[in-house]
Design a protein around this motif. Structure first.
Motif, short mmCIF file in Angstrom:
data_model
loop_
_atom_site.label_atom_id
_atom_site.label_comp_id
_atom_site.label_asym_id
_atom_site.label_seq_id
_atom_site.Cartn_x
_atom_site.Cartn_y
_atom_site.Cartn_z
N CYS A 179 31.90 40.84 34.33
CA CYS A 179 30.46 40.60 34.21
C CYS A 179 29.95 41.09 32.87
O CYS A 179 29.05 40.50 32.28
N ASP A 188 36.28 48.60 35.22
CA ASP A 188 37.30 49.37 35.95
C ASP A 188 38.49 48.50 36.35
O ASP A 188 39.64 48.87 36.16
N SER A 189 38.19 47.33 36.89
CA SER A 189 39.29 46.49 37.37
C SER A 189 40.15 46.00 36.21
O SER A 189 41.37 45.96 36.29
N THR A 190 39.48 45.67 35.11
CA THR A 190 40.21 45.18 33.93
C THR A 190 41.05 46.30 33.33
O THR A 190 42.17 46.09 32.88
N GLY A 234 33.38 42.99 39.99
CA GLY A 234 32.07 42.34 40.10
C GLY A 234 32.13 40.85 39.84
O GLY A 234 31.62 40.04 40.61
N MET A 235 32.80 40.49 38.77
CA MET A 235 32.84 39.11 38.32
C MET A 235 33.25 38.10 39.39
O MET A 235 32.74 37.00 39.45
N HIS A 281 25.40 47.60 34.11
CA HIS A 281 25.77 47.22 32.74
C HIS A 281 24.53 47.01 31.86
O HIS A 281 24.64 47.05 30.63
N ASN A 337 32.20 50.39 37.96
CA ASN A 337 31.20 50.02 38.98
C ASN A 337 31.86 49.85 40.35
O ASN A 337 31.29 49.25 41.25
N GLU A 389 48.37 40.24 38.34
CA GLU A 389 49.12 39.12 38.89
C GLU A 389 50.61 39.34 38.84
O GLU A 389 51.35 38.87 39.71
C1 LIG Z 1 44.62 37.36 33.83
C2 LIG Z 1 43.30 37.22 34.47
N1 LIG Z 1 43.18 37.45 35.80
C3 LIG Z 1 41.98 37.31 36.41
C4 LIG Z 1 40.87 36.94 35.70
C5 LIG Z 1 39.55 36.76 36.42
N2 LIG Z 1 38.67 37.90 36.14
C6 LIG Z 1 37.84 37.89 35.13
S1 LIG Z 1 37.08 39.34 34.93
C7 LIG Z 1 37.82 40.01 36.25
C8 LIG Z 1 37.60 41.42 36.68
C9 LIG Z 1 36.32 41.99 36.39
O1 LIG Z 1 36.19 43.23 37.01
P1 LIG Z 1 35.78 44.53 36.22
O2 LIG Z 1 36.64 44.71 35.02
O3 LIG Z 1 35.75 45.66 37.16
O4 LIG Z 1 34.31 44.18 35.67
P2 LIG Z 1 32.97 43.77 36.46
O5 LIG Z 1 32.99 42.30 36.58
O6 LIG Z 1 32.97 44.49 37.75
O7 LIG Z 1 31.89 44.20 35.55
C10 LIG Z 1 38.64 39.08 36.83
C11 LIG Z 1 39.38 39.35 38.02
C12 LIG Z 1 41.05 36.70 34.32
N3 LIG Z 1 40.05 36.30 33.55
N4 LIG Z 1 42.25 36.84 33.74
#
Ligand SMILES: Cc1ncc(C[n+]2csc(CCOP(=O)(O)OP(=O)(O)O)c2C)c(N)n1
Ligand code: SF4
Ligand code: SF4
Lengths: 230, 620
Positions: free
Chosen positions: B379, B426-428, B458-459, B358, B454, B62
């Motif tokens: 997720c 990955d996104s986190t 996903g979430m 997962h 992944n 963000e």
């Molecule tokens: C600061 C912040 N931004 C956005 C979110 C919303 N959010 C929760 S988990 C997530 C990303 C999950 O993606 P990833 O880490 O790739 O895991 P996956 O769900 O694919 O297993 C997001 C965008 C949050 N909780 N906190």
């Protein structure tokens, strides 16, 4: 085209009478219709509510639709609120104020039946979707959700929408079967809802229009049969 | 998403608040829009990506999204950025200084509060940021309002050179209602003007901007007193008057149709004098706001007698059914008769999807003893739940890294032999985890990181990100190479493994070995989220009933396609009583990931006949 839809398209004011349906008229005091559609994530609950909303909107109603979706994509509980009428303010249906409860899954209908107003009707797909916490033995699935709701005094129309869809050769039609079952409980003619269902397919997948028409009618018949037995 | 033809001006459309905001951003002639996904804000950018004639992006977090939008504003373009409430915690470092420089092209920041915590780690009231950063806060009450306030927000932003906060809540973002839309305006970029005193916030320059910021706030306060965004709806029943904002305004109107209501669309700065005038006309003035008593405290400080959280709940969502009984009780009347009681039904916590990669990770973690698992957000947070119970903490995005290092460095005698594992998606990892891993390697921490790649967010619904190698439109984009990235962050090459999470023995072995070595290590899993195109379903399975011994091992995988058909108790030759669970697989739901098969000793899980593809959907 039904006369009302034609009138709306011609720019005439929307009908404000609460019910055009003889079989299940809404109370006259009610100028907002409240429909709660419940199920679990992935079942198409929100899409079904959206189609209902489109039908109400096409008739000139004010419409609000909202979900309480505990992580809808991950198999959690989804409850979708639809309110329509001359003017809708708050989008949420208060407990005890739903005119119609539509359960895409049996235990979910039971979970939400307290939201019905006195005299409201439950339409329920008898399919059961059992979550891992029940499979793991932490909780039990209710033995007879439909019987339990009837024992509580609710008018329940129960049918195997999933089975009907399977007979039609396509499980995905379950959604349309449910919409067909709803069709005679609305304050507008069933054709208006059918039109909203088919409109979606006409533009995107015209080859499915006929199949969906049949699924819709099958749902209508299933509901009518239940209406006679209860 | 490819650009589509937007509906013509004057169309009346059924739109969620998020869709209405997106439409209005496009109408406002915005040229750059950026966001990182997060419920309930995600659909704003997702929808905008489908509009023509503007640049949209998924940013990595963000803070970056706000900086991108701000840079575009410096260049004289109208710009937009959106985030969920916790996103603003991340972006606030930029916000707290760009409020000093002010903006050039209009800048609207949409922040969506998850009131009621349907999908968040906490509940926050983002209206605080308006006070903290001295910027105006707009609060729509429904989709049409959201649409109109975006347009008003850009006018306000440009006439005061101020970033504008559009504060939404779940009940705006995800409620669909009718919206009459308008036409797109064009706003060419006015061009960047060098001006170090304005754009370079060194102490000397920043100090000179602070008085300007306060002067701007004073003028905004004056504006709030006359702004048409603040509406007094008169009413005959003067027992109560209401001051309210956001979706609460709709609840008040519905619950008390005859009462005077002052609806604050521009809710910060607070139009104190307008409230004072209303206070004189009513017996009791009640402030109805979600979630913190911000207006209430400020009005009281201005010497106006108001009620609020003394009679209304201060957590969770408000609604007519909360408001009516609360005020009835307060007035000494009986509340409305309580209706039918809710029936007790088992809970349905969210689950991992059928064949989610997962599943293998948590099945494996649940088999390991003597580990502490520092978790993160995604997720995979569901690994804390049934049946795995294999996650020991979740705080904020990226926190798994620092928390793991702290657990390592702060360990006491009782934890001396514990192995510390961190789990992150990955996104986190790309959002805020990379820095934490660098801290682990730099400070020679002893942590094994499971990086669950992944290729999707996903979430929030499987959005693209730098791990998917596709941009917000699904077009090819550079794909991050995690193995090389973590090596560059200081993890030794021999301590980095890429593992298929559908291969349980390999995963188990890798985890056992890496947790034994006193060095930072990273195990990358490489199967796609089932929501995305890269995921390929395989031939489904069924259970051969006669062969199932009821051991229940496959149930521990946690796949929602595996169902217990019957339970029995049995006595082993050793005399020990065991619980047996006989199972079936919901073959139409199974996508053949093979995980459960590997847990079944008697080979009772066998391939089913290939099914008609169309029936691979859930019933209903
Ligand atoms: C600061 C912040 N931004 C956005 C979110 C919303 N959010 C929760 S988990 C997530 C990303 C999950 O993606 P990833 O880490 O790739 O895991 P996956 O769900 O694919 O297993 C997001 C965008 C949050 N909780 N906190
Ligand atoms: S959305 Fe993707 S990551 Fe999330 S549970 Fe489903 S498969 Fe797993
Ligand atoms: S193979 Fe087993 S674990 Fe994988 S999707 Fe099918 S039932 Fe689920």
């Amino acid at each position: 085209m039904p006369a009302i839809a034609a009138a709306v398209i011609a720019g005439k004011p929307a009908p404000t009478q609460p019910s055009l349906n003889q079989r299940r008229p809404m109370p006259a005091s009610h100028n907002t219709t409240n429909i709660l559609v419940v199920g679990i994530g992935g079942q198409g609950v929100m899409t079904a509510t959206e189609i209902l909303a489109e039908a109400a909107m096409a008739l000139g109603h004010d419409v609000k639709k909202t979900e309480v979706a505990g992580m809808a994509q991950r198999g959690g509980v989804v409850s979708s609120h639809l309110r329509f009428g001359p003017k809708v303010l708050s989008p949420q249906i208060a407990p005890g104020e739903a005119d119609l409860l539509v359960g895409f899954e049996s235990a979910e209908a039971l979970r939400w039946c307290h939201t019905l107003r006195p005299g409201g009707v439950v339409l329920v797909n008898t399919a059961r979707l059992v979550p891992p916490v029940v499979n793991g033995g932490l909780y039990d699935y209710p033995a007879d959700p439909v019987g339990q709701m009837r024992a509580l005094g609710y008018e329940v129309h129960a049918f195997d929408a999933t089975g009907i869809a399977r007979e039609l050769g396509e499980l995905r039609l379950g959604n349309t079967v449910m919409l067909g079952a709803i069709a005679d409980h609305l304050p507008f003619p069933a054709d208006n809802l059918l039109e909203a269902v088919l409109a979606r397919f006409r533009t995107r997948k015209p080859q499915f229009v006929e199949l969906n028409r049949r699924a819709f009618e099958a749902g209508r018949r299933a509901d009518a049969r239940e209406g006679q037995t209860t | 998403m490819a650009a589509v033809m937007p509906a013509p001006a004057q169309s009346r459309l059924l739109m969620s608040g998020n869709e209405a905001v997106a439409r209005a951003v496009w109408e406002a002639g915005v040229r750059v829009a950026a966001a990182y996904p997060g419920t309930p804000s995600t659909e704003m950018l997702e929808t905008l990506a489908g509009y023509p004639d503007l640049y949209t992006e998924w940013s990595v977090n963000e803070k970056v999204s706000l900086e991108v939008a701000f840079g575009a504003s410096m260049a004289g373009s109208r710009a937009f950025c959106a985030m969920k409430h916790v996103g603003m915690n991340v972006a606030s470092d930029a916000l707290m200084t760009l409020t000093l420089t002010g903006v050039q092209g209009g800048l609207v920041i949409a922040v969506a509060d998850d009131v009621g915590l349907s999908s968040s780690q906490n509940e926050q009231d983002s209206r605080f940021w308006g006070r903290f950063a001295h910027i105006p806060v707009l609060e729509p009450a429904d989709s049409q309002d959201a649409h109109d306030m975006v347009l008003e927000g850009y006018r306000l932003s440009e006439s005061f050179q101020v970033p504008v906060l559009l504060r939404l809540t779940t009940r705006i973002c995800h409620v669909k209602a009718l919206v009459t839309v308008g036409a797109r305006q064009t706003h060419a970029a006015s061009g960047f003007t060098r001006d170090a005193a304005r754009w370079v916030m060194v102490p000397g320059n920043a100090a000179r901007r602070i008085p300007l910021m306060y002067e701007r706030e004073r003028r905004l306060r004056e504006l709030a007193e006359t702004s048409p965004l603040n509406v007094l709806e008169p009413g005959e029943d003067k027992r109560f008057g209401f001051v309210t904002s956001g979706p609460a305004a709709m609840h008040v109107r519905e619950a008390f149709p005859d009462a005077p209501v002052l609806r604050l669309g521009l809710s910060y700065p607070v139009p104190v004098e307008r409230v004072r005038a209303l206070a004189l006309q009513v017996e009791r003035l009640v402030v109805v706001e979600e979630t913190e008593p911000l207006l209430e405290l400020e009005l009281r400080a201005a010497g106006i007698a108001v009620h609020g959280k003394d009679v209304l709940p201060s957590i969770g969502e408000l609604s007519p059914q909360v408001l009516r009984p609360a005020l009835a009780r307060w007035s000494g009347e009986d509340g409305p008769a309580s209706g039918a009681a809710a029936q007790a039904v088992f809970p349905r916590p969210p689950t991992l999807c059928v064949a989610c990669p997962h599943l293998g990770v948590y099945y494996t973690l649940s088999q390991l003893r003597n580990i502490v698992v520092s978790g993160d957000i995604g997720c995979y947070t569901l690994g804390a739940g049934h049946p795995w119970h294999a996650l020991d903490s979740t705080i904020s995005m990226g926190a798994s890294m620092g928390v793991a290092l702290g657990l390592d460095k702060g360990r006491g005698e009782t934890d001396r032999n514990k192995r510390i594992v961190a789990v992150i998606g990955d996104s986190t990892f790309l959002h805020m985890g990379m820095q934490g891993l660098l801290d682990i390697t730099y400070n020679r921490g002893n942590v094994t990181v499971l990086l669950l790649d992944n290729r999707a967010v996903g979430m929030t619904g499987g959005q693209d990100n730098p791990a998917s190698g596709r941009d917000i439109h699904g077009e090819p984009a550079p794909r991050v190479d995690f193995a090389r990235l973590v090596e560059a962050l200081g993890v030794k090459a021999e301590r980095i493994r890429v593992v298929d999470p559908y291969e349980l023995p390999t995963l188990f072995k890798a985890l056992r070995e890496e947790t034994k070595i006193d060095e930072p290590s990273v195990i990358i899993t490489d199967r796609p989220c089932v929501l995305i195109d890269a995921y390929q379903p395989r031939r489904p399975y069924r259970v051969e009933e006669s062969a199932c011994t009821g051991c229940g091992n496959c149930v521990e995988v946690g796949c929602p396609a595996i169902h217990v058909t019957r339970r029995e108790k049995a006595v082993k030759p050793s005399g020990r009583e065991v619980d047996l669970s006989f199972v079936r697989i919901d073959t139409p739901a199974c996508t053949g990931c093979d995980l459960c098969v590997q847990t079944c000793a008697p080979d009772a899980i066998v391939h089913a006949e290939p099914l008609h593809a169309a029936s691979v959907v859930r019933p209903g």
